[in-house]
Enzyme design. Structure first.
Site, PDB file in Angstrom:
ATOM      1  CG  HIS A  69     -20.904  38.512  66.536  1.00 19.70           C
ATOM      2  ND1 HIS A  69     -21.694  38.343  65.406  1.00 19.70           N
ATOM      3  CD2 HIS A  69     -21.493  39.498  67.254  1.00 19.70           C
ATOM      4  CE1 HIS A  69     -22.711  39.186  65.455  1.00 19.70           C
ATOM      5  NE2 HIS A  69     -22.616  39.896  66.567  1.00 19.70           N
TER       6      HIS A  69
ATOM      7  CB  SER B 128     -15.088  30.677  64.134  1.00 21.10           C
ATOM      8  OG  SER B 128     -15.299  31.916  64.750  1.00 21.10           O
TER       9      SER B 128
ATOM     10  CD  GLU C  14     -15.168  40.882  68.901  1.00 20.61           C
ATOM     11  OE1 GLU C  14     -15.768  41.458  69.832  1.00 20.61           O
ATOM     12  OE2 GLU C  14     -15.505  39.769  68.446  1.00 20.61           O
TER      13      GLU C  14
ATOM     14  CG  ASP D 250     -20.634  32.057  67.639  1.00 27.57           C
ATOM     15  OD1 ASP D 250     -21.610  31.941  68.400  1.00 27.57           O
ATOM     16  OD2 ASP D 250     -19.503  31.599  67.905  1.00 27.57           O
TER      17      ASP D 250
ATOM     18  CG  ASP E 116     -22.982  46.071  65.500  1.00 25.57           C
ATOM     19  OD1 ASP E 116     -23.144  44.867  65.225  1.00 25.57           O
ATOM     20  OD2 ASP E 116     -23.792  46.725  66.165  1.00 25.57           O
ATOM     21  N   GLY E 117     -20.749  43.542  64.363  1.00 25.57           N
ATOM     22  CA  GLY E 117     -20.858  42.417  63.446  1.00 25.57           C
ATOM     23  C   GLY E 117     -22.088  42.448  62.576  1.00 25.57           C
TER      24      GLY E 117
END
Length: 290
Positions: free
Chosen positions: A41, A105, A123, A169, A148-149
């Site tokens: 994410h 990050s 992302e 995250d 989709d993460g």
């Protein structure tokens, strides 16, 4: 709860999460073999603290700006990878603001990589993907995927590298985010049992955290360490009381390091009310502490 990164960049939760992340990355690069990082994410990678979204909440004032106002010699060495990355990022700006830009990050990971290391960013938000791609345009060590993460864990694990770290995250927009996180970790760990994992979670009410930890214990995954830094007592569930991390396969001396890092951060943040510390959910032999 909606915890999209752009509204909370540089707050106390970010400080705790990213300080630990930077230390883990620094440990990975201490050995010569290449490593892989998957950020499920990713957000936009780098944040302007003067941007309207960041200024709306002003959380960086009580977060990273407060930490950087402390004397450097009062902070432990384990914080150096994190703080040096922030200072390096802001040294490039030249606009007189010591901390206008904050590294998410993805930026932290890229800054601490060597030439043979690799970073994959997932992302879901289309605008954020465009920003990420522009930020890392032409960088052959970074790939950005609009997806989709949670699905990225199935699609991109195991990596060709034998060493690495997965950062999970999520924004906690969905009511079942804890359950999704546990299920995703179980799948990822089956695919890449030797990888390191860092999972962030909000500390709101203690009962929810206990249930989350119990679900993690029930997976049977060994070597799971829980770390928390709280700035409020968790007697109210209508606010964010602290920041929590789950570390799977943490490197040697992680618990010892966090026992120094987290109290120092709590002091630097003037967040000395809530509990701080770490404990094993499952030890190396599979034993539990719950």
């Amino acid at each position: 709860m909606n915890y999209r990164h752009v509204f909370h960049a540089g707050n106390a939760a970010d400080v705790m999460k990213h300080a630990v992340l930077a230390w883990l990355l620094d440990r990975l690069r201490a050995k010569p073999a290449p490593f892989f990082v998957l950020d499920t994410h990713a957000g936009i990678g780098r944040y302007d603290l003067d941007d309207q979204a960041a200024r709306r909440t002003g959380e960086a004032v009580r977060g990273i700006r407060r930490v950087l106002s402390r004397p450097v010699d009062g902070l432990p060495d384990c914080l150096s990878p994190y703080l040096e990355t922030i200072r390096s990022l802001n040294a490039e700006g030249g606009d007189g603001d010591p901390i206008r830009h904050y590294p998410g990050s993805p930026w932290l990971a890229r800054s601490l990589m060597r030439p043979d290391d690799r970073l994959l960013l997932a992302e879901l938000h289309a605008d954020d993907v465009r920003t990420l791609r522009a930020l890392f345009q032409g960088d052959r060590q970074v790939s950005v995927h609009h997806m989709d993460g949670w699905l990225s864990l199935k699609a991109h694990l195991p990596p060709r590298e034998r060493r690495g770290l997965v950062v999970i995250d999520p924004p906690f927009e969905a009511p079942d985010e804890y359950e999704r996180m546990v299920a995703a970790l179980a799948i990822a760990h089956r695919r890449w049992a030797t990888g390191q994992y860092l999972l962030w979670y909000p500390v709101k009410d203690r009962a929810t955290v206990w249930r989350f930890h119990q679900m993690l214990e029930d997976t049977g995954i060994p070597r799971m360490l829980a770390a928390e830094l709280c700035w409020s007592d968790d007697d109210r569930s209508d606010r964010l009381n602290g920041s929590g991390l789950i570390l799977v396969n943490p490197p040697w001396k992680t618990q010892e390091t966090l026992s120094t890092m987290l109290p120092a951060l709590q002091k630097a943040l003037d967040a000395g009310i809530g509990p701080v510390g770490c404990h094993w959910i499952r030890g190396e032999d599979g034993s539990t502490a719950l």
